[in-house]
Scaffold this motif. Structure first.
Motif, PDB file in Angstrom:
ATOM      1  N   LEU A  59       0.812  -1.210   0.000  1.00  0.00           N
ATOM      2  CA  LEU A  59       0.000   0.000   0.000  1.00  0.00           C
ATOM      3  C   LEU A  59       0.851   1.268   0.000  1.00  0.00           C
ATOM      4  CD1 LEU A  59      -2.850  -0.833   2.552  1.00  0.00           C
ATOM      5  CD2 LEU A  59      -3.011  -0.753   0.055  1.00  0.00           C
ATOM      6  N   LEU A  60       1.905   1.276   0.823  1.00  0.00           N
ATOM      7  CA  LEU A  60       2.798   2.431   0.913  1.00  0.00           C
ATOM      8  C   LEU A  60       4.234   1.950   0.933  1.00  0.00           C
ATOM      9  CD1 LEU A  60       1.098   4.689   3.640  1.00  0.00           C
ATOM     10  CD2 LEU A  60       0.996   4.976   1.154  1.00  0.00           C
ATOM     11  N   THR A  61       5.070   2.572   0.118  1.00  0.00           N
ATOM     12  CA  THR A  61       6.499   2.265   0.042  1.00  0.00           C
ATOM     13  C   THR A  61       7.272   3.548   0.318  1.00  0.00           C
ATOM     14  OG1 THR A  61       6.098   0.534  -1.580  1.00  0.00           O
ATOM     15  CG2 THR A  61       8.345   1.380  -1.423  1.00  0.00           C
ATOM     16  N   PRO A  62       8.261   3.530   1.209  1.00  0.00           N
ATOM     17  CA  PRO A  62       8.940   4.765   1.592  1.00  0.00           C
ATOM     18  C   PRO A  62       9.452   5.604   0.428  1.00  0.00           C
ATOM     19  CG  PRO A  62       9.578   3.004   3.062  1.00  0.00           C
ATOM     20  CD  PRO A  62       8.735   2.368   1.992  1.00  0.00           C
ATOM     21  N   SER A  63      10.008   4.970  -0.581  1.00  0.00           N
ATOM     22  CA  SER A  63      10.607   5.721  -1.692  1.00  0.00           C
ATOM     23  C   SER A  63       9.588   6.528  -2.477  1.00  0.00           C
ATOM     24  CB  SER A  63      11.337   4.766  -2.635  1.00  0.00           C
ATOM     25  OG  SER A  63      10.425   3.828  -3.202  1.00  0.00           O
ATOM     26  N   GLN A  64       8.301   6.211  -2.320  1.00  0.00           N
ATOM     27  CA  GLN A  64       7.256   6.916  -3.051  1.00  0.00           C
ATOM     28  C   GLN A  64       6.601   8.027  -2.235  1.00  0.00           C
ATOM     29  OE1 GLN A  64       4.647   3.701  -4.154  1.00  0.00           O
ATOM     30  NE2 GLN A  64       6.049   2.899  -5.702  1.00  0.00           N
ATOM     31  N   LEU A  65       7.108   8.261  -1.025  1.00  0.00           N
ATOM     32  CA  LEU A  65       6.504   9.237  -0.135  1.00  0.00           C
ATOM     33  C   LEU A  65       7.273  10.551  -0.129  1.00  0.00           C
ATOM     34  CD1 LEU A  65       5.758   6.872   2.875  1.00  0.00           C
ATOM     35  CD2 LEU A  65       4.133   7.689   1.145  1.00  0.00           C
ATOM     36  N   TYR A  67       7.198  12.809   2.456  1.00  0.00           N
ATOM     37  CA  TYR A  67       7.848  12.876   3.764  1.00  0.00           C
ATOM     38  C   TYR A  67       8.520  11.537   4.001  1.00  0.00           C
ATOM     39  CZ  TYR A  67       8.828  13.379   8.706  1.00  0.00           C
ATOM     40  OH  TYR A  67       9.473  13.431   9.915  1.00  0.00           O
ATOM     41  N   ASN A  68       9.835  11.532   3.897  1.00  0.00           N
ATOM     42  CA  ASN A  68      10.595  10.281   3.944  1.00  0.00           C
ATOM     43  C   ASN A  68      11.982  10.576   4.504  1.00  0.00           C
ATOM     44  OD1 ASN A  68      11.609   7.702   3.500  1.00  0.00           O
ATOM     45  ND2 ASN A  68      12.070   8.094   1.337  1.00  0.00           N
ATOM     46  N   PRO A  69      12.057  10.942   5.803  1.00  0.00           N
ATOM     47  CA  PRO A  69      13.343  11.385   6.344  1.00  0.00           C
ATOM     48  C   PRO A  69      14.367  10.281   6.520  1.00  0.00           C
ATOM     49  CG  PRO A  69      11.727  11.249   8.094  1.00  0.00           C
ATOM     50  CD  PRO A  69      10.984  11.019   6.802  1.00  0.00           C
ATOM     51  N   THR A  70      13.928   9.034   6.634  1.00  0.00           N
ATOM     52  CA  THR A  70      14.856   7.947   6.963  1.00  0.00           C
ATOM     53  C   THR A  70      14.736   6.741   6.039  1.00  0.00           C
ATOM     54  OG1 THR A  70      13.224   7.151   8.572  1.00  0.00           O
ATOM     55  CG2 THR A  70      14.976   8.587   9.402  1.00  0.00           C
ATOM     56  N   GLY A  71      13.874   6.800   5.043  1.00  0.00           N
ATOM     57  CA  GLY A  71      13.753   5.691   4.103  1.00  0.00           C
ATOM     58  C   GLY A  71      13.069   4.474   4.666  1.00  0.00           C
ATOM     59  N   GLU A  72      12.284   4.635   5.724  1.00  0.00           N
ATOM     60  CA  GLU A  72      11.583   3.496   6.323  1.00  0.00           C
ATOM     61  C   GLU A  72      10.293   3.972   6.974  1.00  0.00           C
ATOM     62  OE1 GLU A  72      11.399   3.459   9.848  1.00  0.00           O
ATOM     63  OE2 GLU A  72      12.783   5.129  10.188  1.00  0.00           O
ATOM     64  N   ILE A  73       9.307   3.056   7.049  1.00  0.00           N
ATOM     65  CA  ILE A  73       8.051   3.316   7.736  1.00  0.00           C
ATOM     66  C   ILE A  73       7.616   2.049   8.455  1.00  0.00           C
ATOM     67  CG2 ILE A  73       7.186   5.209   6.340  1.00  0.00           C
ATOM     68  CD1 ILE A  73       5.643   3.202   4.674  1.00  0.00           C
ATOM     69  N   ILE A  74       6.838   2.242   9.534  1.00  0.00           N
ATOM     70  CA  ILE A  74       6.408   1.105  10.345  1.00  0.00           C
ATOM     71  C   ILE A  74       4.982   1.338  10.860  1.00  0.00           C
ATOM     72  CG2 ILE A  74       8.767   0.618  11.124  1.00  0.00           C
ATOM     73  CD1 ILE A  74       7.862   1.753  13.896  1.00  0.00           C
ATOM     74  N   ARG A  91     -12.622   7.575   2.758  1.00  0.00           N
ATOM     75  CA  ARG A  91     -13.373   6.675   3.651  1.00  0.00           C
ATOM     76  C   ARG A  91     -12.487   6.122   4.766  1.00  0.00           C
ATOM     77  NH1 ARG A  91     -18.084   4.209   2.263  1.00  0.00           N
ATOM     78  NH2 ARG A  91     -17.372   2.199   3.060  1.00  0.00           N
ATOM     79  N   TYR A  92     -11.189   5.959   4.464  1.00  0.00           N
ATOM     80  CA  TYR A  92     -10.274   5.338   5.426  1.00  0.00           C
ATOM     81  C   TYR A  92      -9.055   6.219   5.632  1.00  0.00           C
ATOM     82  CZ  TYR A  92     -13.204   1.322   4.490  1.00  0.00           C
ATOM     83  OH  TYR A  92     -14.297   0.501   4.366  1.00  0.00           O
ATOM     84  N   TYR A  93      -8.643   6.312   6.897  1.00  0.00           N
ATOM     85  CA  TYR A  93      -7.397   6.976   7.247  1.00  0.00           C
ATOM     86  C   TYR A  93      -6.387   5.906   7.665  1.00  0.00           C
ATOM     87  CZ  TYR A  93      -9.318  11.741   7.284  1.00  0.00           C
ATOM     88  OH  TYR A  93      -9.868  12.957   6.929  1.00  0.00           O
ATOM     89  N   LEU A  94      -5.196   5.998   7.102  1.00  0.00           N
ATOM     90  CA  LEU A  94      -4.091   5.080   7.416  1.00  0.00           C
ATOM     91  C   LEU A  94      -2.986   5.894   8.079  1.00  0.00           C
ATOM     92  CD1 LEU A  94      -2.513   2.429   7.296  1.00  0.00           C
ATOM     93  CD2 LEU A  94      -1.959   2.932   4.904  1.00  0.00           C
ATOM     94  N   TYR A  95      -2.787   5.628   9.367  1.00  0.00           N
ATOM     95  CA  TYR A  95      -1.723   6.283  10.121  1.00  0.00           C
ATOM     96  C   TYR A  95      -0.488   5.387  10.126  1.00  0.00           C
ATOM     97  CZ  TYR A  95      -5.472   9.331  11.752  1.00  0.00           C
ATOM     98  OH  TYR A  95      -6.528  10.214  11.811  1.00  0.00           O
ATOM     99  N   TYR A  96       0.699   6.022  10.116  1.00  0.00           N
ATOM    100  CA  TYR A  96       1.964   5.291  10.083  1.00  0.00           C
ATOM    101  C   TYR A  96       3.065   6.259  10.481  1.00  0.00           C
ATOM    102  CZ  TYR A  96       2.636   7.785   5.679  1.00  0.00           C
ATOM    103  OH  TYR A  96       2.778   8.775   4.737  1.00  0.00           O
ATOM    104  N   ALA A  97       4.295   5.772  10.544  1.00  0.00           N
ATOM    105  CA  ALA A  97       5.409   6.647  10.920  1.00  0.00           C
ATOM    106  C   ALA A  97       6.728   6.021  10.518  1.00  0.00           C
ATOM    107  CB  ALA A  97       5.409   6.903  12.424  1.00  0.00           C
ATOM    108  N   PRO A  98       7.745   6.840  10.221  1.00  0.00           N
ATOM    109  CA  PRO A  98       9.109   6.335  10.299  1.00  0.00           C
ATOM    110  C   PRO A  98       9.416   6.022  11.761  1.00  0.00           C
ATOM    111  CG  PRO A  98       9.021   8.479   9.181  1.00  0.00           C
ATOM    112  CD  PRO A  98       7.707   8.275   9.862  1.00  0.00           C
ATOM    113  N   ALA A 335      13.115  -1.762   6.584  1.00  0.00           N
ATOM    114  CA  ALA A 335      13.508  -1.877   5.176  1.00  0.00           C
ATOM    115  C   ALA A 335      12.369  -2.428   4.336  1.00  0.00           C
ATOM    116  CB  ALA A 335      14.740  -2.778   5.037  1.00  0.00           C
ATOM    117  N   GLY A 336      11.134  -2.277   4.802  1.00  0.00           N
ATOM    118  CA  GLY A 336      10.008  -2.862   4.096  1.00  0.00           C
ATOM    119  C   GLY A 336       8.981  -1.837   3.696  1.00  0.00           C
ATOM    120  N   SER A 337       7.742  -2.312   3.479  1.00  0.00           N
ATOM    121  CA  SER A 337       6.630  -1.468   3.072  1.00  0.00           C
ATOM    122  C   SER A 337       5.433  -1.773   3.956  1.00  0.00           C
ATOM    123  CB  SER A 337       6.286  -1.756   1.605  1.00  0.00           C
ATOM    124  OG  SER A 337       5.893  -3.126   1.441  1.00  0.00           O
ATOM    125  N   LEU A 338       4.381  -1.011   3.787  1.00  0.00           N
ATOM    126  CA  LEU A 338       3.101  -1.328   4.404  1.00  0.00           C
ATOM    127  C   LEU A 338       2.252  -2.018   3.350  1.00  0.00           C
ATOM    128  CD1 LEU A 338       2.335   1.900   6.450  1.00  0.00           C
ATOM    129  CD2 LEU A 338       3.705  -0.088   7.089  1.00  0.00           C
TER     130      LEU A 338
END
Length: 343
Positions: A59-65, A67-74, A91-98, A335-338
């Motif tokens: 759904l989300l890959t860091p390189s496509q974002l 806001y991407n300060p560290t190249g990772e999200i969790i 309809r949906y909110y997806l929260y996440y963070a580096p 080092a992954g994606s959501l």
């Protein structure tokens, strides 16, 4: 979409299977599974009748974002807002963070749990410097609860790794700081991490509680367990001084990313292991009053191919138009994606 319950009884599909392993015969019988032996394969034998999920796509890959300060999200947290907010972005909110410094609590939005999700252009919503409340190296692991009592979205997040905080919002975008809800000092001496918390609406009448918190706890042994607490209002908490689920209970080195599921009159905790122990999600039945300890084995078996690469973690569950979904971390830690899996 439910906050703490995975609804729907989708058909069993090929792909990732729910397994029960290492359960003694008495545990299986008590769970109403009527099985024997160390293994019971297929979704039909899943504890409590949970769906069998299969990986669908990232759904989300860091390189496509942006806001991407560290190249990772969790740590994804998916919430349906279409029936709760007056003018939501989707309809949906997806929260996440580096995770790594500076971190930052972020938002993406979409009209389907299968995506696509659009990054909110003004991320992060919450930063590591929120004066006069705190200034820390990073903030991460957002879990957002819809609090029906006050009709607000309540954000629980960590920063540093030993402190969990609460902020509140009417629109899911602009948050007001509330308070610290958990620190290492609320647990036994030697505790050094209390993070990755998720909070669920779940009644515990004997404790006068209406909310339950699950979180990762670590100490000087450097083996991570699942801790828990309870609260009448979601703000002031009491915490068990011993773990709810120990790493040694299920024969692994570390546990994290717990999520509460309820079904069939009982409560279950889903959590993940480190890649060194298979990188899978496990499930334990704790009962509605959290007095039961039945460790039922693998809930979701991570695939060896990309994007999972042998690790699936930090699940968040929801239902979209009657179909159950699981949004989760896919791939090596940091080092992954959501990704999303569908029943």
């Amino acid at each position: 979409m439910t906050q703490h319950q995975n609804t729907g009884n989708g058909p069993a599909l090929p792909g990732r299977r729910v397994f029960l392993r290492g359960a003694v015969a008495g545990t299986a019988a008590a769970a109403g599974l009527g099985m024997s032996g160390a293994w019971a394969g297929s979704a039909a034998a899943a504890p409590g009748g949970f769906p069998d999920y299969r990986h669908l796509k990232p759904l989300l890959t860091p390189s496509q974002l942006k806001y991407n300060p560290t190249g990772e999200i969790i740590f994804p947290c998916i919430r349906g807002v279409y029936d709760r907010l007056s003018s939501p972005l989707g309809r949906y909110y997806l929260y996440y963070a580096p995770h790594d410094a500076p971190g930052g609590i972020c938002l993406a939005y979409g009209d389907s749990l299968e995506g696509p999700f659009t990054e909110y252009p003004a991320n992060p919503l919450v930063t590591n410097d929120w004066q006069p409340h705190y200034k820390v190296s990073h903030v991460s692991s957002p879990h957002v609860l819809w609090n029906e009592d006050v009709r607000e979205l309540w954000l629980y997040f960590h920063g540093e790794n030993h402190t969990t905080r609460l902020a509140r919002s009417k629109d899911g975008i602009t948050f007001t700081y509330d308070r610290t809800v958990l620190t290492k000092d609320m647990l036994p001496a030697g505790t050094n991490e209390t993070s990755y918390a998720r909070v669920f609406r779940h009644d515990l009448p004997a404790r006068g509680a209406r909310y339950v918190m699950l979180f990762m706890v670590n100490n000087q042994s450097n083996h991570r367990d699942i801790g828990w607490g309870w609260s009448a209002d979601g703000r002031v908490w009491s915490f068990a001084q011993q773990p709810l689920i120990r790493h040694s209970d299920v024969g692994v080195n570390n546990l994290s990313g717990p999520h509460l599921l309820t079904r069939g009159g009982s409560a279950y905790v889903v959590y993940h292991t480190g890649k060194e122990n298979g990188g899978n999600m496990l499930i334990s039945e704790v009962g509605n009053d959290f007095s039961r300890r039945a460790h039922l084995g693998v809930f979701y078996d991570s695939g060896s191919a990309a994007p999972e690469n042998g690790r699936a973690a930090s699940p968040s569950f929801g239902t979209d138009r009657g179909v159950p979904y699981m949004v989760y971390e896919a791939g090596e830690r940091l080092a992954g994606s959501l990704a999303v899996a569908r029943a």
